[in-house]
Design an enzyme around this catalytic site. Structure first.
Site, PDB file in Angstrom:
ATOM      1  N   SER A   1       9.750 -69.423 -19.421  1.00  0.00           N
ATOM      2  CA  SER A   1       8.617 -70.362 -19.278  1.00  0.00           C
ATOM      3  C   SER A   1       7.192 -69.831 -19.632  1.00  0.00           C
ATOM      4  CB  SER A   1       8.431 -70.773 -17.789  1.00  0.00           C
ATOM      5  OG  SER A   1       7.219 -71.375 -17.395  1.00  0.00           O
TER       6      SER A   1
ATOM      7  N   TYR B   1       7.445 -67.362  -9.597  1.00  0.00           N
ATOM      8  CA  TYR B   1       8.609 -67.980 -10.455  1.00  0.00           C
ATOM      9  C   TYR B   1       8.243 -67.496 -11.849  1.00  0.00           C
ATOM     10  CZ  TYR B   1       9.604 -71.766 -13.874  1.00  0.00           C
ATOM     11  OH  TYR B   1      10.070 -72.561 -14.909  1.00  0.00           O
TER      12      TYR B   1
ATOM     13  N   LYS C   1      11.083 -65.530 -14.556  1.00  0.00           N
ATOM     14  CA  LYS C   1      11.255 -65.753 -15.952  1.00  0.00           C
ATOM     15  C   LYS C   1      11.171 -64.255 -16.542  1.00  0.00           C
ATOM     16  CE  LYS C   1      12.569 -69.986 -15.583  1.00  0.00           C
ATOM     17  NZ  LYS C   1      13.819 -70.380 -15.754  1.00  0.00           N
TER      18      LYS C   1
HETATM   19  N1  LIG Z   1      10.065 -78.758 -17.145  1.00  0.00           N
HETATM   20  C1  LIG Z   1       9.300 -78.013 -17.668  1.00  0.00           C
HETATM   21  O1  LIG Z   1       8.080 -78.436 -17.758  1.00  0.00           O
HETATM   22  C2  LIG Z   1       9.750 -76.361 -17.774  1.00  0.00           C
HETATM   23  C3  LIG Z   1       8.763 -75.534 -18.296  1.00  0.00           C
HETATM   24  C4  LIG Z   1       8.981 -74.138 -18.498  1.00  0.00           C
HETATM   25  C5  LIG Z   1      10.354 -73.718 -18.395  1.00  0.00           C
HETATM   26  N2  LIG Z   1      11.214 -74.944 -17.615  1.00  0.00           N
HETATM   27  C6  LIG Z   1      12.530 -74.216 -17.382  1.00  0.00           C
HETATM   28  O2  LIG Z   1      13.673 -75.175 -18.228  1.00  0.00           O
HETATM   29  C7  LIG Z   1      14.798 -75.011 -17.244  1.00  0.00           C
HETATM   30  C8  LIG Z   1      14.934 -76.460 -17.038  1.00  0.00           C
HETATM   31  O3  LIG Z   1      13.971 -77.001 -16.344  1.00  0.00           O
HETATM   32  P1  LIG Z   1      13.977 -78.751 -15.952  1.00  0.00           P
HETATM   33  O4  LIG Z   1      12.572 -79.230 -15.870  1.00  0.00           O
HETATM   34  O5  LIG Z   1      15.142 -79.558 -16.436  1.00  0.00           O
HETATM   35  O6  LIG Z   1      14.446 -78.504 -14.354  1.00  0.00           O
HETATM   36  P2  LIG Z   1      15.500 -79.354 -13.312  1.00  0.00           P
HETATM   37  O7  LIG Z   1      15.244 -78.830 -11.888  1.00  0.00           O
HETATM   38  O8  LIG Z   1      15.442 -80.751 -13.641  1.00  0.00           O
HETATM   39  O9  LIG Z   1      17.013 -78.830 -13.590  1.00  0.00           O
HETATM   40  C9  LIG Z   1      17.082 -77.628 -13.416  1.00  0.00           C
HETATM   41  C10 LIG Z   1      18.755 -77.873 -12.931  1.00  0.00           C
HETATM   42  O10 LIG Z   1      19.507 -76.490 -12.457  1.00  0.00           O
HETATM   43  C11 LIG Z   1      20.375 -76.684 -11.306  1.00  0.00           C
HETATM   44  N3  LIG Z   1      20.373 -75.514 -10.768  1.00  0.00           N
HETATM   45  C12 LIG Z   1      19.576 -74.722  -9.975  1.00  0.00           C
HETATM   46  N4  LIG Z   1      20.175 -73.777  -9.484  1.00  0.00           N
HETATM   47  C13 LIG Z   1      21.537 -73.887  -9.748  1.00  0.00           C
HETATM   48  C14 LIG Z   1      22.653 -72.888  -9.500  1.00  0.00           C
HETATM   49  N5  LIG Z   1      22.271 -71.792  -8.625  1.00  0.00           N
HETATM   50  N6  LIG Z   1      23.896 -73.180 -10.055  1.00  0.00           N
HETATM   51  C15 LIG Z   1      23.962 -74.132 -10.881  1.00  0.00           C
HETATM   52  N7  LIG Z   1      22.876 -75.269 -11.093  1.00  0.00           N
HETATM   53  C16 LIG Z   1      21.621 -74.899 -10.675  1.00  0.00           C
HETATM   54  C17 LIG Z   1      19.460 -77.928 -10.573  1.00  0.00           C
HETATM   55  O11 LIG Z   1      20.363 -78.563  -9.644  1.00  0.00           O
HETATM   56  C18 LIG Z   1      18.829 -78.763 -11.496  1.00  0.00           C
HETATM   57  O12 LIG Z   1      19.629 -79.942 -11.916  1.00  0.00           O
HETATM   58  C19 LIG Z   1      14.573 -74.437 -16.094  1.00  0.00           C
HETATM   59  O13 LIG Z   1      14.823 -73.089 -16.001  1.00  0.00           O
HETATM   60  C20 LIG Z   1      12.872 -74.289 -15.990  1.00  0.00           C
HETATM   61  O14 LIG Z   1      12.613 -73.166 -15.271  1.00  0.00           O
HETATM   62  C21 LIG Z   1      11.009 -75.856 -17.389  1.00  0.00           C
END
Ligand SMILES: NC(=O)c1ccc[n+]([C@@H]2O[C@H](COP(=O)([O-])OP(=O)(O)OC[C@H]3O[C@@H](n4cnc5c(N)ncnc54)[C@H](O)[C@@H]3O)[C@@H](O)[C@H]2O)c1
Length: 248
Positions: free
Chosen positions: A115, A140, A144
């Protein structure tokens, strides 16, 4: 998947989440997916689907068997998340388990969702390069940075090809809260561009370890895109500074 299916076998973690959902829909025909999330994944179609907690190593080992590439999206994505209550299982244990299990199962590659929060400690007026060390802006972001660090170890020392994507602010610009230390438009990425970047991260050959930047073709970009473009053939089309190209 049929006996003659020659498509890459992809383990997509976090498949019920926002980015996981967009990617499995985008790539549903290109790959044979094994989907896993803590909660059920809706509309999985022909793809194999699991509800499981990746913080358990033996569970994660079983999920990595027979997999070509792991796309590791599962995490707690909240920037205010607490270390013990929220992050320790999903962002630390699960991330270690994915790298350990993928290597031991003989997977070809891990694509890790890092991230922009991993580098939010840099000044707002200094463009960040992919080779800049992590400088987290919150715990957080430190989780990462931990994943990037594990990726370097497994990629360069254990021979497990690894790409870490420093994903910017995903989605609909009108819904992104302006709580970032930089102009949110300069770190914006649409799901369309992010899905294209994930394709390139899976398909580009001959990479031991690389950090790439996951942002759109924004007129002003806080995350430098030069080597992500040139090494991966990443060609984003959206631009947060252009109203006609800033919808997700
Ligand atoms: N959305 C953003 O703007 C953004 C920006 C930078 C990085 N990210 C990263 O991208 C990835 C996806 O983000 P997102 O927005 O889709 O998040 P999200 O919360 O919509 O999806 C993450 C999923 O991971 C699942 N999860 C969490 N812990 C788990 C575990 N122990 N075992 C199995 N499943 C598990 C959750 O149930 C959830 O459905 C994440 O790693 C997040 O940190 C997102």
């Amino acid at each position: 998947m049929t006996q003659s299916d020659s498509r890459r076998r992809i383990l997509l973690t976090g498949s019920a989440g926002r980015i996981g959902t967009a990617y499995r829909i985008h790539a549903a025909d290109a790959y044979s997916f094994r989907l896993v999330d803590l909660r059920p994944t809706a509309d999985a179609g022909e793809h194999e689907c699991h509800v499981a907690d990746l913080a358990d190593l033996e569970t994660t080992r079983a999920l990595c068997e027979g997999i070509d590439t792991v796309v590791h999206m599962a995490a707690d994505p909240r920037t205010w998340a607490d270390f013990y209550d929220d992050l320790l299982g999903p962002n630390f244990k699960a991330t270690y388990n994915i790298f350990r299990a993928a290597k031991d199962a003989g997977c070809r590659r891990v694509v890790f969702a890092s991230s922009v929060n991993a580098v939010f400690g840099y000044p707002a007026d200094r463009q960040v390069r992919t080779y800049d060390a992590p400088m987290p802006g919150n715990v957080y972001g430190a989780s990462k940075a931990f994943g990037e660090s594990l990726g370097a170890y497994f990629g360069l020392r254990e021979g497990l090809s690894t790409l870490c994507i420093r994903i910017g602010a995903v989605g609909d610009l009108s819904h992104i809260v302006g709580d970032t230390p930089v102009d949110v438009r300069s770190i914006f990425v649409t799901l369309r561009d992010l899905c294209h970047l994930l394709d390139r991260c899976i398909e580009t050959p001959d990479i031991d370890y690389m950090i790439v930047h996951g942002v759109s073709n924004n007129q002003h970009s806080w995350l430098d895109l030069n080597d992500t473009r040139s090494r991966l053939g990443y060609n984003p089309v959206d631009d947060a500074f252009n109203p006609e190209r800033s919808a997700s």
